[in-house]
Design a protein around this motif. Structure first.
Motif, PDB file in Angstrom:
ATOM      1  N   ILE A  29      82.195  23.374 105.590  1.00 15.16           N
ATOM      2  CA  ILE A  29      82.146  24.225 104.405  1.00 15.16           C
ATOM      3  C   ILE A  29      81.288  25.434 104.757  1.00 15.16           C
ATOM      4  CG2 ILE A  29      81.510  24.375 101.958  1.00 15.16           C
ATOM      5  CD1 ILE A  29      83.611  22.241 102.464  1.00 15.16           C
ATOM      6  N   ARG A  30      81.862  26.641 104.653  1.00 15.43           N
ATOM      7  CA  ARG A  30      81.118  27.858 104.975  1.00 15.43           C
ATOM      8  C   ARG A  30      80.431  28.468 103.767  1.00 15.43           C
ATOM      9  NH1 ARG A  30      85.462  31.197 108.352  1.00 15.43           N
ATOM     10  NH2 ARG A  30      86.239  31.274 106.236  1.00 15.43           N
ATOM     11  N   ALA A  31      80.669  27.939 102.584  1.00 17.72           N
ATOM     12  CA  ALA A  31      80.060  28.470 101.367  1.00 17.72           C
ATOM     13  C   ALA A  31      78.558  28.166 101.378  1.00 17.72           C
ATOM     14  CB  ALA A  31      80.712  27.851 100.138  1.00 17.72           C
ATOM     15  N   SER A  32      77.814  28.888 100.554  1.00 17.47           N
ATOM     16  CA  SER A  32      76.381  28.637 100.456  1.00 17.47           C
ATOM     17  C   SER A  32      75.961  28.611  98.989  1.00 17.47           C
ATOM     18  CB  SER A  32      75.597  29.716 101.211  1.00 17.47           C
ATOM     19  OG  SER A  32      75.862  30.982 100.653  1.00 17.47           O
ATOM     20  N   GLY A  33      74.763  28.149  98.753  1.00 18.32           N
ATOM     21  CA  GLY A  33      74.191  28.148  97.414  1.00 18.32           C
ATOM     22  C   GLY A  33      74.933  27.253  96.434  1.00 18.32           C
ATOM     23  N   ALA A  34      75.053  27.764  95.204  1.00 14.67           N
ATOM     24  CA  ALA A  34      75.660  26.993  94.128  1.00 14.67           C
ATOM     25  C   ALA A  34      77.131  26.672  94.406  1.00 14.67           C
ATOM     26  CB  ALA A  34      75.538  27.741  92.806  1.00 14.67           C
ATOM     27  N   LEU A  35      77.845  27.599  95.024  1.00 15.27           N
ATOM     28  CA  LEU A  35      79.259  27.341  95.333  1.00 15.27           C
ATOM     29  C   LEU A  35      79.393  26.180  96.313  1.00 15.27           C
ATOM     30  CD1 LEU A  35      82.240  27.975  95.090  1.00 15.27           C
ATOM     31  CD2 LEU A  35      81.941  29.716  96.854  1.00 15.27           C
ATOM     32  N   ARG A  36      78.529  26.129  97.317  1.00 16.44           N
ATOM     33  CA  ARG A  36      78.556  25.027  98.289  1.00 16.44           C
ATOM     34  C   ARG A  36      78.324  23.689  97.592  1.00 16.44           C
ATOM     35  NH1 ARG A  36      78.109  24.063 103.720  1.00 16.44           N
ATOM     36  NH2 ARG A  36      77.035  22.152 104.285  1.00 16.44           N
ATOM     37  N   LYS A  37      77.331  23.643  96.718  1.00 15.24           N
ATOM     38  CA  LYS A  37      77.039  22.406  95.989  1.00 15.24           C
ATOM     39  C   LYS A  37      78.222  21.978  95.133  1.00 15.24           C
ATOM     40  CE  LYS A  37      72.064  22.896  95.695  1.00 15.24           C
ATOM     41  NZ  LYS A  37      70.901  23.026  94.806  1.00 15.24           N
ATOM     42  N   ARG A  38      78.857  22.952  94.468  1.00 13.26           N
ATOM     43  CA  ARG A  38      79.980  22.634  93.603  1.00 13.26           C
ATOM     44  C   ARG A  38      81.176  22.120  94.398  1.00 13.26           C
ATOM     45  NH1 ARG A  38      83.363  27.009  90.444  1.00 13.26           N
ATOM     46  NH2 ARG A  38      84.528  26.738  92.318  1.00 13.26           N
ATOM     47  N   LYS A  67      90.630  12.869  97.504  1.00 14.02           N
ATOM     48  CA  LYS A  67      89.998  11.625  97.060  1.00 14.02           C
ATOM     49  C   LYS A  67      90.612  11.083  95.770  1.00 14.02           C
ATOM     50  CE  LYS A  67      85.759  12.114  99.517  1.00 14.02           C
ATOM     51  NZ  LYS A  67      84.398  11.672  99.587  1.00 14.02           N
ATOM     52  N   GLY A  68      91.932  11.210  95.634  1.00 14.17           N
ATOM     53  CA  GLY A  68      92.641  10.615  94.508  1.00 14.17           C
ATOM     54  C   GLY A  68      92.702  11.426  93.236  1.00 14.17           C
ATOM     55  N   TYR A  69      92.172  12.623  93.222  1.00 12.14           N
ATOM     56  CA  TYR A  69      92.301  13.447  92.017  1.00 12.14           C
ATOM     57  C   TYR A  69      92.691  14.865  92.401  1.00 12.14           C
ATOM     58  CZ  TYR A  69      87.695  15.565  92.802  1.00 12.14           C
ATOM     59  OH  TYR A  69      86.631  16.247  93.338  1.00 12.14           O
ATOM     60  N   CYS A  70      93.119  15.619  91.400  1.00 10.41           N
ATOM     61  CA  CYS A  70      93.613  16.976  91.639  1.00 10.41           C
ATOM     62  C   CYS A  70      92.574  17.998  91.208  1.00 10.41           C
ATOM     63  CB  CYS A  70      94.892  17.209  90.847  1.00 10.41           C
ATOM     64  SG  CYS A  70      96.214  16.079  91.314  1.00 10.41           S
ATOM     65  N   LEU A  71      92.476  19.078  91.973  1.00 10.04           N
ATOM     66  CA  LEU A  71      91.596  20.175  91.608  1.00 10.04           C
ATOM     67  C   LEU A  71      92.243  21.482  92.024  1.00 10.04           C
ATOM     68  CD1 LEU A  71      89.597  21.475  94.160  1.00 10.04           C
ATOM     69  CD2 LEU A  71      89.142  19.037  94.241  1.00 10.04           C
ATOM     70  N   SER A  72      91.879  22.535  91.351  1.00  5.82           N
ATOM     71  CA  SER A  72      92.424  23.860  91.656  1.00  5.82           C
ATOM     72  C   SER A  72      91.308  24.748  92.187  1.00  5.82           C
ATOM     73  CB  SER A  72      93.015  24.504  90.402  1.00  5.82           C
ATOM     74  OG  SER A  72      94.161  23.794  89.993  1.00  5.82           O
ATOM     75  N   LEU A  73      91.624  25.484  93.235  1.00  9.74           N
ATOM     76  CA  LEU A  73      90.669  26.420  93.827  1.00  9.74           C
ATOM     77  C   LEU A  73      91.319  27.784  93.976  1.00  9.74           C
ATOM     78  CD1 LEU A  73      89.216  24.306  96.782  1.00  9.74           C
ATOM     79  CD2 LEU A  73      88.103  24.809  94.611  1.00  9.74           C
ATOM     80  N   ARG A  74      90.525  28.814  93.794  1.00  9.51           N
ATOM     81  CA  ARG A  74      90.996  30.169  94.069  1.00  9.51           C
ATOM     82  C   ARG A  74      91.107  30.343  95.573  1.00  9.51           C
ATOM     83  NH1 ARG A  74      86.451  31.382  90.646  1.00  9.51           N
ATOM     84  NH2 ARG A  74      87.181  31.445  88.512  1.00  9.51           N
ATOM     85  N   ARG A  75      91.904  31.295  95.980  1.00 11.77           N
ATOM     86  CA  ARG A  75      92.094  31.571  97.407  1.00 11.77           C
ATOM     87  C   ARG A  75      90.760  31.902  98.083  1.00 11.77           C
ATOM     88  NH1 ARG A  75      96.671  35.624  98.248  1.00 11.77           N
ATOM     89  NH2 ARG A  75      97.685  33.898  97.222  1.00 11.77           N
ATOM     90  N   ALA A  76      89.903  32.663  97.402  1.00 12.14           N
ATOM     91  CA  ALA A  76      88.599  33.030  97.973  1.00 12.14           C
ATOM     92  C   ALA A  76      87.738  31.796  98.225  1.00 12.14           C
ATOM     93  CB  ALA A  76      87.876  33.998  97.047  1.00 12.14           C
ATOM     94  N   GLU A  77      87.789  30.825  97.325  1.00  8.25           N
ATOM     95  CA  GLU A  77      87.023  29.588  97.503  1.00  8.25           C
ATOM     96  C   GLU A  77      87.620  28.746  98.626  1.00  8.25           C
ATOM     97  OE1 GLU A  77      85.762  29.083  92.814  1.00  8.25           O
ATOM     98  OE2 GLU A  77      87.629  28.220  93.541  1.00  8.25           O
ATOM     99  N   ALA A  78      88.945  28.638  98.656  1.00 14.77           N
ATOM    100  CA  ALA A  78      89.609  27.839  99.684  1.00 14.77           C
ATOM    101  C   ALA A  78      89.393  28.421 101.077  1.00 14.77           C
ATOM    102  CB  ALA A  78      91.106  27.736  99.385  1.00 14.77           C
ATOM    103  N   SER A  79      89.184  29.724 101.169  1.00 12.36           N
ATOM    104  CA  SER A  79      88.974  30.349 102.477  1.00 12.36           C
ATOM    105  C   SER A  79      87.627  29.987 103.078  1.00 12.36           C
ATOM    106  CB  SER A  79      89.107  31.869 102.371  1.00 12.36           C
ATOM    107  OG  SER A  79      88.010  32.412 101.655  1.00 12.36           O
TER     108      SER A  79
END
Length: 90
Positions: A29-38, A67-79
């Protein structure tokens, strides 16, 4: 399970590059801060298998199964999520 290619390497890409109905495994995971935690709290942890289910008409956001459930992510988050393809990806 992550398997190396014929040269002994694994091709790392980002989640936004995996095609529809593709499967992959999270390696970082390359995200940092609150986004990384989320993102980590949603189950996008190293080793998790992710399946791309569908995307919105304009391609953003995209729905994933992890992990058995569905979630939606924006392209920026998925990158910001590094993965290796598990066959069937783009």
């Amino acid at each position: 399970m992550v398997t190396p290619d014929s040269a002994g390497r694994t091709a790392i890409t980002t989640l936004d590059c995996v095609g529809l109905k593709g499967r992959c495994q999270v390696v970082g995971i390359r995200a940092s801060g609150a986004l990384r935690k989320r993102v980590l709290a949603m189950g996008m942890v190293p080793g998790a298998v992710v399946e791309v289910l569908r995307s919105a008409p304009l391609g953003d956001p995209t729905e994933y199964r992890v992990k058995g459930y569905c979630l939606s992510l924006r392209r920026a988050e998925a990158s910001l999520i590094e993965v290796v393809l598990d066959g069937g990806g783009k």
